[in-house]
Design an enzyme around this catalytic site. Structure first.
Site, short mmCIF file in Angstrom:
data_model
loop_
_atom_site.label_atom_id
_atom_site.label_comp_id
_atom_site.label_asym_id
_atom_site.label_seq_id
_atom_site.Cartn_x
_atom_site.Cartn_y
_atom_site.Cartn_z
N TYR A 196 7.05 5.44 14.10
CA TYR A 196 7.95 5.18 12.65
C TYR A 196 9.34 5.48 13.05
CZ TYR A 196 3.01 5.55 10.70
OH TYR A 196 1.62 5.38 10.51
N HIS A 213 -2.71 7.36 17.90
CA HIS A 213 -2.35 6.24 16.95
C HIS A 213 -3.24 5.03 17.22
CE1 HIS A 213 1.20 5.03 14.16
NE2 HIS A 213 0.02 4.57 13.73
N SER A 266 -2.49 3.04 3.98
CA SER A 266 -2.17 2.01 2.93
C SER A 266 -3.22 1.76 1.92
CB SER A 266 -2.20 0.64 4.01
OG SER A 266 -1.23 0.69 4.80
N PRO A 267 -3.48 2.90 1.50
CA PRO A 267 -4.53 2.88 0.14
C PRO A 267 -4.18 2.05 -0.83
CG PRO A 267 -3.29 4.78 0.07
CD PRO A 267 -2.99 4.05 1.27
N GLY A 286 -0.52 -2.20 -6.41
CA GLY A 286 0.41 -1.53 -7.44
C GLY A 286 1.04 -2.47 -8.48
#
Length: 385
Positions: free
Chosen positions: A111, A179, A259-260, A267
């Site tokens: 990241y 990962h 990424s829920p 959203g």
């Protein structure tokens, strides 16, 4: 006009959620006062600083790891999520999450690369012993740049471990994930290397990401896994079909959905007109985030909003709540750069729906076809193994 309508709906649902929580969860409090406090932002029922959140346990036996029922994904504060606040604002928000009881924070070497770990280290090292920052190795990073290859050779894992300890300002990593699967290094060799790092006290728990059920079993047999991290939400339920969730249940391994909220889509704030930063947003490359796909898939958001309106919940809260009710060893890690979204996410833990209601929601969403694959062909090659 369509975009403005979506924002107003979102604002309405957030207010409805706060009012609904105030009215239903605090029966001993004067209900008019509760509603007014929620609307005016004065409600300190669960968001009061210093309060703890419910906890869950990832893993079992010696691999058990107790964490808050919702974690926090740090990635979007520096990487792959378009514009983000400056560092001071990010540090402040991470501190707010700690104050509200979050104890699990997720980052990774890739990241940034590296900048996300540096941010997490600067913001969270002062809470050492009170919270846990987990990170990930596997993607090759040379001179601060990603090569697009995977490398989990033992010597490389050790180097990445030392580098992560330094950036996170820790003496021991609470959890170290692989990962992505390295097809040139057997998973048993990876597990053995992690077992050695545990004996040396440099790693406390370990996990794998986007791995097949068969490889999970092989890894776990060498060094017990604490958690498997994979994408899982109402629009992507592959882990229910490929044996991964069943394997976790059988072996006593925790599951951490990343990424829920489907990279923000569930959203309700993203739609076909949303512009993603071409230099810092991987959603530009994902088939599910083309304007055509988002226009078609917004039917799912609308369905969630209708369902939530009757229960005082936002679509994001329904997405998180659906995951939480699936199993007590599931701990989602939503990320955000906004305090309002942090509080909205954490208030999910205040709501309780019946199993019949969750099934109704699941059936309703399942009946709506999802347009677009989650990854393009190149990114899809990196999962599984």
């Amino acid at each position: 006009m369509e975009h403005k309508e979506g924002i107003s709906r979102r604002a309405f649902l957030k207010t409805a959620a706060a009012v609904g929580a105030a009215l239903t969860i605090q029966p001993t409090m004067n209900k008019v006062q509760a509603a007014n406090a929620a609307i005016n932002g004065d409600d300190n029922r669960n968001m009061q600083k210093g309060n703890s959140l419910p906890h869950r346990t990832l893993g079992s036996g010696k691999a058990a790891f107790e964490v808050s029922a919702l974690g926090f994904g740090v990635m979007g504060m520096t990487y792959n999520r378009s514009q983000h606040p400056d560092k001071k604002a990010c540090v402040r928000l991470l501190h707010e999450a700690v104050e509200r009881g979050v104890t699990l924070f997720d980052t990774a070497i890739i990241y940034g690369p590296i900048t996300n770990e540096e941010l997490a280290g600067e913001a969270l090292s002062e809470f050492k012993g009170k919270i846990n920052v987990t990170t990930k190795f596997g993607h090759e990073v040379i001179d601060g740049k990603a090569t697009g290859r995977q490398d989990s050779r033992p010597a490389i894992i050790r180097r990445y471990c030392e580098d992560s300890l330094r950036r996170l300002r820790l003496d021991s990593l609470p959890m170290f994930y692989q990962h992505r699967y390295d097809r040139n290094t057997p998973i048993e060799e990876v597990a053995s290397t992690i077992a050695d790092l545990m004996k040396e006290g440099k790693v406390q728990h370990w996990g794998v990401c986007e791995l097949s059920a068969e490889s999970i079993r092989k890894a776990h047999a060498v060094c017990p896994l604490t958690a498997v991290q994979s994408e899982y939400h109402l629009m992507h339920r592959l882990v229910e079909e490929n044996g991964v969730l069943d394997t976790c249940r059988e072996l006593g391994i925790g599951f951490v959905p990343y990424s829920p909220i489907n990279r923000g889509f569930l959203g309700g704030e993203l739609n076909e007109y949303t512009q993603f930063d071409p230099n810092n947003d991987n959603r530009n490359t994902l088939p599910r985030f083309t304007p055509e796909a988002m226009r078609a898939n917004y039917r799912i958001v609308n369905a969630l909003q209708r369902f939530g309106r009757e229960r005082g919940m936002t679509s994001a809260q329904l997405a998180l709540g659906w995951l939480l009710q699936k199993a007590p060893w599931i701990v989602p890690i939503p990320g955000t750069t906004k305090l309002s979204h942090l509080e909205e996410n954490l208030r999910t833990l205040d709501f309780s729906l019946t199993p019949e209601e969750w099934q109704e929601l699941e059936n309703m969403v399942s009946a709506i076809p999802v347009m677009g694959d989650r990854y393009n062909a190149e990114q899809q090659k990196q999962v599984g193994g």
